[in-house]
Design a protein around this motif. Structure first.
Motif, short mmCIF file in Angstrom:
data_model
loop_
_atom_site.label_atom_id
_atom_site.label_comp_id
_atom_site.label_asym_id
_atom_site.label_seq_id
_atom_site.Cartn_x
_atom_site.Cartn_y
_atom_site.Cartn_z
N LEU A 1 23.36 174.40 51.77
CA LEU A 1 24.35 173.90 50.82
C LEU A 1 25.75 173.89 51.45
N ALA A 2 26.10 174.95 52.17
CA ALA A 2 27.41 175.01 52.82
C ALA A 2 27.57 173.89 53.84
N GLN B 1 19.00 178.49 51.91
CA GLN B 1 19.49 177.44 51.02
C GLN B 1 21.01 177.49 50.88
N ALA B 2 21.59 178.67 50.95
CA ALA B 2 23.05 178.80 50.90
C ALA B 2 23.67 178.18 52.15
N VAL C 1 17.02 182.17 49.38
CA VAL C 1 18.41 181.97 48.94
C VAL C 1 19.34 181.90 50.14
#
Length: 77
Positions: A15-16, A11-12, A8
């Motif tokens: 994504l950011a 992946q965060a 997570v």
């Protein structure tokens, strides 16, 4: 559980980064290798006493966050 947390987290960050690229209308390659692309190079005039010109990053494709988001959402392709 530790593995899931690590997944997570990266992946965060991923994504950011992509949200940033969409908001400022730039690709990752262009951001990393901006010195290869003349359209991203902005020459800075030396101040008094300085002899070396500098180069700064300037994105000519950035139309503002709202317009960039609109173009991204309306993109067909």
């Amino acid at each position: 559980m530790i593995f899931s947390i690590l997944q997570v987290l990266w992946q965060a960050v991923f994504l950011a980064w992509h949200i940033y690229c969409v908001c400022f209308n730039i690709r990752t390659d262009e951001f990393i290798h901006w010195k290869r692309y003349p359209e991203f190079q902005h020459t800075v005039q030396p101040e008094s006493g300085e002899t070396v010109r500098g180069m700064k990053f300037k994105n000519p494709y950035d139309k503002g966050i709202l317009q960039n988001l609109k173009e991204f959402i309306d993109a067909r392709g």
